[in-house]
Write a protein that holds these residues in place. Structure first.
Motif, mmCIF file in Angstrom:
data_model
loop_
_atom_site.group_PDB
_atom_site.id
_atom_site.type_symbol
_atom_site.label_atom_id
_atom_site.label_comp_id
_atom_site.label_asym_id
_atom_site.label_seq_id
_atom_site.Cartn_x
_atom_site.Cartn_y
_atom_site.Cartn_z
ATOM 1 N N TRP A 86 41.620 36.897 43.160
ATOM 2 C CA TRP A 86 42.134 37.296 42.033
ATOM 3 C C TRP A 86 42.973 38.666 42.076
ATOM 4 O O TRP A 86 43.086 39.064 43.104
ATOM 5 C CB TRP A 86 40.963 37.525 40.823
ATOM 6 C CG TRP A 86 40.094 38.782 40.999
ATOM 7 C CD1 TRP A 86 40.353 40.241 40.833
ATOM 8 C CD2 TRP A 86 38.793 38.767 41.667
ATOM 9 N NE1 TRP A 86 39.122 40.787 41.223
ATOM 10 C CE2 TRP A 86 38.210 40.009 41.664
ATOM 11 C CE3 TRP A 86 37.982 37.581 42.195
ATOM 12 C CZ2 TRP A 86 37.131 40.264 42.177
ATOM 13 C CZ3 TRP A 86 36.897 37.857 42.605
ATOM 14 C CH2 TRP A 86 36.233 39.357 42.575
ATOM 15 N N ASP A 87 43.533 39.323 41.428
ATOM 16 C CA ASP A 87 44.453 40.371 41.266
ATOM 17 C C ASP A 87 43.688 41.484 42.215
ATOM 18 O O ASP A 87 42.884 41.912 41.538
ATOM 19 C CB ASP A 87 44.894 40.920 39.941
ATOM 20 C CG ASP A 87 45.688 42.266 40.251
ATOM 21 O OD1 ASP A 87 45.752 42.743 41.208
ATOM 22 O OD2 ASP A 87 46.297 42.775 39.198
ATOM 23 N N LYS A 88 44.127 41.937 43.441
ATOM 24 C CA LYS A 88 43.266 42.635 44.303
ATOM 25 C C LYS A 88 43.186 44.279 43.695
ATOM 26 O O LYS A 88 42.576 44.985 44.193
ATOM 27 C CB LYS A 88 43.879 42.544 45.689
ATOM 28 C CG LYS A 88 43.275 41.453 46.314
ATOM 29 C CD LYS A 88 43.860 41.161 47.512
ATOM 30 C CE LYS A 88 43.359 40.080 48.370
ATOM 31 N NZ LYS A 88 43.532 38.832 47.892
ATOM 32 N N SER A 89 44.101 44.448 42.621
ATOM 33 C CA SER A 89 43.992 45.837 42.176
ATOM 34 C C SER A 89 42.882 45.793 40.983
ATOM 35 O O SER A 89 42.587 46.933 40.734
ATOM 36 C CB SER A 89 45.435 46.110 41.314
ATOM 37 O OG SER A 89 45.426 45.341 40.342
ATOM 38 N N ILE A 90 42.313 44.959 40.833
ATOM 39 C CA ILE A 90 41.014 44.620 39.941
ATOM 40 C C ILE A 90 39.793 44.664 40.670
ATOM 41 O O ILE A 90 39.478 43.624 41.446
ATOM 42 C CB ILE A 90 40.971 43.525 39.011
ATOM 43 C CG1 ILE A 90 42.212 43.691 38.079
ATOM 44 C CG2 ILE A 90 39.915 43.728 38.088
ATOM 45 C CD1 ILE A 90 42.516 42.627 37.170
ATOM 46 N N ALA A 91 39.088 45.754 41.183
ATOM 47 C CA ALA A 91 38.004 45.896 42.146
ATOM 48 C C ALA A 91 36.867 45.038 41.468
ATOM 49 O O ALA A 91 36.494 45.189 40.239
ATOM 50 C CB ALA A 91 37.591 47.305 42.228
ATOM 51 N N PRO A 92 36.024 44.487 42.183
ATOM 52 C CA PRO A 92 34.659 43.771 41.778
ATOM 53 C C PRO A 92 33.894 45.097 41.367
ATOM 54 O O PRO A 92 33.781 45.806 41.736
ATOM 55 C CB PRO A 92 34.008 42.987 43.027
ATOM 56 C CG PRO A 92 34.953 43.609 44.431
ATOM 57 C CD PRO A 92 36.391 44.209 43.569
ATOM 58 N N THR A 93 32.990 44.411 40.305
ATOM 59 C CA THR A 93 32.272 45.609 39.754
ATOM 60 C C THR A 93 30.604 45.268 39.902
ATOM 61 O O THR A 93 30.277 43.884 40.063
ATOM 62 C CB THR A 93 32.235 45.943 38.138
ATOM 63 O OG1 THR A 93 32.113 44.371 37.671
ATOM 64 C CG2 THR A 93 33.629 46.389 38.014
ATOM 65 N N VAL A 94 29.674 46.163 40.317
ATOM 66 C CA VAL A 94 28.239 45.720 40.396
ATOM 67 C C VAL A 94 27.660 45.006 39.172
ATOM 68 O O VAL A 94 27.750 45.278 37.979
ATOM 69 C CB VAL A 94 27.317 47.260 40.646
ATOM 70 C CG1 VAL A 94 25.934 46.905 40.695
ATOM 71 C CG2 VAL A 94 28.032 47.972 41.792
ATOM 72 N N GLY A 95 27.102 43.990 39.526
ATOM 73 C CA GLY A 95 26.507 42.941 38.609
ATOM 74 C C GLY A 95 27.323 41.866 38.367
ATOM 75 O O GLY A 95 26.979 41.062 37.636
ATOM 76 N N GLN A 96 28.602 42.054 38.890
ATOM 77 C CA GLN A 96 29.730 40.692 38.543
ATOM 78 C C GLN A 96 29.035 39.544 39.090
ATOM 79 O O GLN A 96 29.131 39.533 40.448
ATOM 80 C CB GLN A 96 31.036 41.236 38.876
ATOM 81 C CG GLN A 96 32.187 40.070 38.335
ATOM 82 C CD GLN A 96 33.395 40.827 38.959
ATOM 83 O OE1 GLN A 96 33.537 41.480 39.654
ATOM 84 N NE2 GLN A 96 34.346 40.090 38.519
ATOM 85 N N ARG A 97 29.020 38.302 38.471
ATOM 86 C CA ARG A 97 28.927 37.048 39.040
ATOM 87 C C ARG A 97 30.206 36.480 39.617
ATOM 88 O O ARG A 97 31.216 36.491 38.912
ATOM 89 C CB ARG A 97 28.314 36.035 37.799
ATOM 90 C CG ARG A 97 27.801 34.971 38.401
ATOM 91 C CD ARG A 97 26.885 34.092 37.476
ATOM 92 N NE ARG A 97 26.374 33.046 38.139
ATOM 93 C CZ ARG A 97 26.322 31.683 38.018
ATOM 94 N NH1 ARG A 97 27.446 31.577 37.115
ATOM 95 N NH2 ARG A 97 25.966 30.776 38.425
#
Length: 69
Positions: free
Chosen positions: A37-48
């Motif tokens: 996905w858009d690499k400017s949106i970082a993954p967040t802890v707990g995200q599935r």
């Protein structure tokens, strides 16, 4: 084969993190380059996420083709 897990950690400065697999076992590392996905949106802890398993340059398993669910 698609696997599923949740983000255990992600370091935005270093550009890598770890996923805790839903099936158990060892955490698996990933890098920003594996995000689909858009690499400017970082993954967040707990995200599935869904992911495939590949191998890093050191031949260790890593998550690739990361997608949000």
């Amino acid at each position: 084969m698609k696997y599923f897990g949740t983000v255990k950690s992600f370091d935005t400065d270093k550009g890598h993190g770890e996923i805790k697999p839903e099936t158990g076992g060892n955490d698996i590392r990933f890098e920003t380059s594996a995000i689909l996905w858009d690499k400017s949106i970082a993954p967040t802890v707990g995200q599935r996420l869904s992911y495939d398993v590949g191998h890093a340059s050191d031949r260790q398993p890593c998550a690739v083709n990361l997608q949000t669910i």
